[in-house]
Design an enzyme around this catalytic site. Structure first.
Site, PDB file in Angstrom:
ATOM      1  N   GLN A  21      19.629  19.808 -26.859  1.00 51.33           N
ATOM      2  CA  GLN A  21      19.596  18.792 -26.694  1.00 51.33           C
ATOM      3  C   GLN A  21      18.620  18.240 -25.266  1.00 51.33           C
ATOM      4  O   GLN A  21      19.291  18.763 -23.757  1.00 51.33           O
ATOM      5  CB  GLN A  21      21.221  18.280 -26.241  1.00 51.33           C
ATOM      6  CG  GLN A  21      20.933  16.273 -26.273  1.00 51.33           C
ATOM      7  CD  GLN A  21      20.490  15.619 -27.784  1.00 51.33           C
ATOM      8  OE1 GLN A  21      20.501  15.583 -29.125  1.00 51.33           O
ATOM      9  NE2 GLN A  21      19.316  14.517 -27.851  1.00 51.33           N
ATOM     10  N   ASP A  71      13.280  21.696 -34.028  1.00 56.53           N
ATOM     11  CA  ASP A  71      12.733  19.983 -33.315  1.00 56.53           C
ATOM     12  C   ASP A  71      11.299  20.227 -32.876  1.00 56.53           C
ATOM     13  O   ASP A  71      10.608  19.354 -32.628  1.00 56.53           O
ATOM     14  CB  ASP A  71      13.258  19.953 -30.884  1.00 56.53           C
ATOM     15  CG  ASP A  71      14.211  18.844 -30.568  1.00 56.53           C
ATOM     16  OD1 ASP A  71      14.348  17.848 -31.763  1.00 56.53           O
ATOM     17  OD2 ASP A  71      14.729  19.340 -30.357  1.00 56.53           O
ATOM     18  N   LYS A 129      24.654  13.953 -34.524  1.00 59.00           N
ATOM     19  CA  LYS A 129      23.768  15.855 -35.160  1.00 59.00           C
ATOM     20  C   LYS A 129      24.571  16.116 -35.709  1.00 59.00           C
ATOM     21  O   LYS A 129      24.707  16.433 -37.364  1.00 59.00           O
ATOM     22  CB  LYS A 129      22.931  16.064 -34.209  1.00 59.00           C
ATOM     23  CG  LYS A 129      21.874  14.768 -33.880  1.00 59.00           C
ATOM     24  CD  LYS A 129      20.587  15.857 -33.255  1.00 59.00           C
ATOM     25  CE  LYS A 129      19.707  14.719 -32.139  1.00 59.00           C
ATOM     26  NZ  LYS A 129      18.997  15.088 -31.227  1.00 59.00           N
TER      27      LYS A 129
END
Ligand code: NAD
Length: 295
Positions: A98, A121, A54
Site C-alpha cells: 500500500q 498493482d 481490500k
C-alpha cells in the site's frame, strides 16, 4: 441535459461476483485458491481504510488473503526482505504494497522488487513497459476500472477524443496507454498545461485525476461528454454540514452538460478494488500457465 450516472458500485459488485465464480471454478478444477498479500507500513488513516476494504473483498470472493502490518519505523531493507519472501511463496499470487510508504523508504525500489508476475498493482517497470508496448502484463487497477466503465457505457471507443487531466504513474499515464490501445485520440494535460479549459472542451471522454476538489468546471466540458472522476477529496465540515467526500469534478454543475458521469463516492473508487481482485485471479492463472476463467 441531465447526465446519466455511471454506477461504478453496481458494476464493481457484479465484477466481484464474477471473480468469486472464477475463484471457485479454479478451486474445483485445479484445487487452489488465488492468494493476495497486502502489506501496510505505518498508520496512514486513509491507507488503513483502503487496506481493510481490500482484505474484506478478497476474503468475500473466496481468495486467500494475507495481511502484513509493519510499524512506521520499518527499514527499507526489512520491507525488501518481506517482499522477497512473498515473491518466493508459492501460495501467494499477488503482492500489494500500500502506498504511500514512509518517507525513509524508496517507493520505486520496493515496487520494482515485486516479481512482475505478482505485481497486481501493475506499477513495476516490466508491467509499465508491457502496457506501453501493447503486451499482456498486469494493468494498474484504477485506470483498468475506468476503461471497463467506459467500454460498458460507450461500447467501442474507437476515434473518440479522450482528455486526461493528470500525468501520475498510478492513474494518468496508464489511463492514456489504455485509451490509446482502445483507439482513442488521447491528450494528457497536467499542472503546466497552458489552456486546460480549451483542451478539456475538446473531450468526448474526460478523465479527471488531479486530487483537487471540484476542480473541473461545467464551462470546460463539451456538451454530451462522458466524464470519469477519479479524484477522492475530503472537504472539511462547514457550519452544520458534515465533512464529505467529493471528486475532482464540480459534479452538481457538470451533470447538467455531460451525457454521463461517475459520482464520488460510488463511481471509480469501487472499481479499483474489483480490478485488484480480477488482477489477482489473472496473475494466479498466468503463473500456473492455465486458462483464465471469464470474469
Ligand atoms: P498525483 O498527485 O500523483 O497527480 C496529480 C496530477 O494532477 C499531476 O500529474 C498534476 O500534474 C496534475 N495537476 C495538479 N494540479 C493541476 C492543475 N492545476 N491543472 C492540471 N493538472 C494538475 O495524484 P494521483 O495519484 O494521480 O491521484 C489523483 C486523484 O485521484 C487523487 O484525488 C487521488 O486520491 C485519486 N485516486 C483515486 C483512486 C480511486 O481508486 N478512485 C485511485 C488513485 C488515485
Amino acid at each position: 441535459m441531465s447526465a446519466k450516472l455511471i454506477d461504478g458500485k453496481a458494476f464493481a459488485d457484479g465484477l466481484i461476483k464474477r471473480v468469486g465464480v472464477a475463484v471457485s471454478k479454479l478451486n474445483n478444477r485445479y484445487n487452489f485458491k488465488p492468494g493476495l498479500a497486502v502489506v501496510l507500513v505505518g498508520e496512514n488513516p486513509a491507507s488503513e481504510v483502503y487496506v481493510k476494504n481490500k482484505i474484506l473483498q478478497t476474503e468475500k470472493s473466496g481468495m486467500v488473503s494475507i495481511e502484513h502490518r509493519l510499524p512506521e519505523t520499518t527499514s527499507e531493507k526489512e520491507l525488501l526482505a518481506l517482499v522477497k519472501s512473498l515473491n518466493e511463496d508459492d501460495k501467494i499470487d499477488g503482492i500489494l504494497v500500500q502506498l504511500p510508504l514512509p518517507k525513509h523508504i524508496n517507493e520505486n525500489a520496493v515496487i520494482n522488487s515485486i516479481s512482475p508476475s505478482k505485481d497486481v498493482d501493475g506499477f513495476s517497470i516490466p508491467n509499465v513497459g508491457l502496457l506501453s508496448t501493447s503486451g499482456e502484463g498486469l494493468i494498474p487497477c484504477t485506470p483498468l476500472g475506468c476503461l471497463l466503465l467506459l467500454q460498458d457505457h460507450l461500447g467501442d471507443l474507437t476515434g473518440k477524443n479522450a482528455v486526461i487531466i493528470g500525468r501520475s504513474n498510478i492513474v494518468g499515464k496508464p489511463m492514456a496507454q489504455l485509451l490509446i490501445k482502445a483507439n482513442c485520440t488521447v491528450t494528457i494535460t497536467h499542472s503546466k498545461t497552458k489552456n486546460l479549459e480549451g483542451e478539456c472542451k475538446k473531450a468526448d471522454i474526460l478523465v479527471a485525476a488531479i486530487g483537487s476538489p471540484l476542480f473541473v468546471k461545467k464551462e470546460w466540458v463539451k456538451n454530451g461528454a462522458v466524464v470519469l472522476d477519479v479524484g477522492i477529496n475530503r472537504l472539511p465540515p462547514e457550519g452544520d454540514k458534515k465533512g464529505r467526500l467529493v471528486g475532482d469534478v464540480d459534479f452538481e454543475n457538470v451533470i447538467e452538460i455531460a451525457s454521463a458521469i461517475t459520482p464520488v463516492p460510488g463511481g471509480v473508487g469501487p472499481m479499483t478494488i474489483a480490478c485488484l481482485l480480477r488482477n489477482t485471479v489473472t496473475a494466479s492463472c498466468k503463473r500456473r500457465n492455465i486458462n483464465e476463467p471469464e470474469m
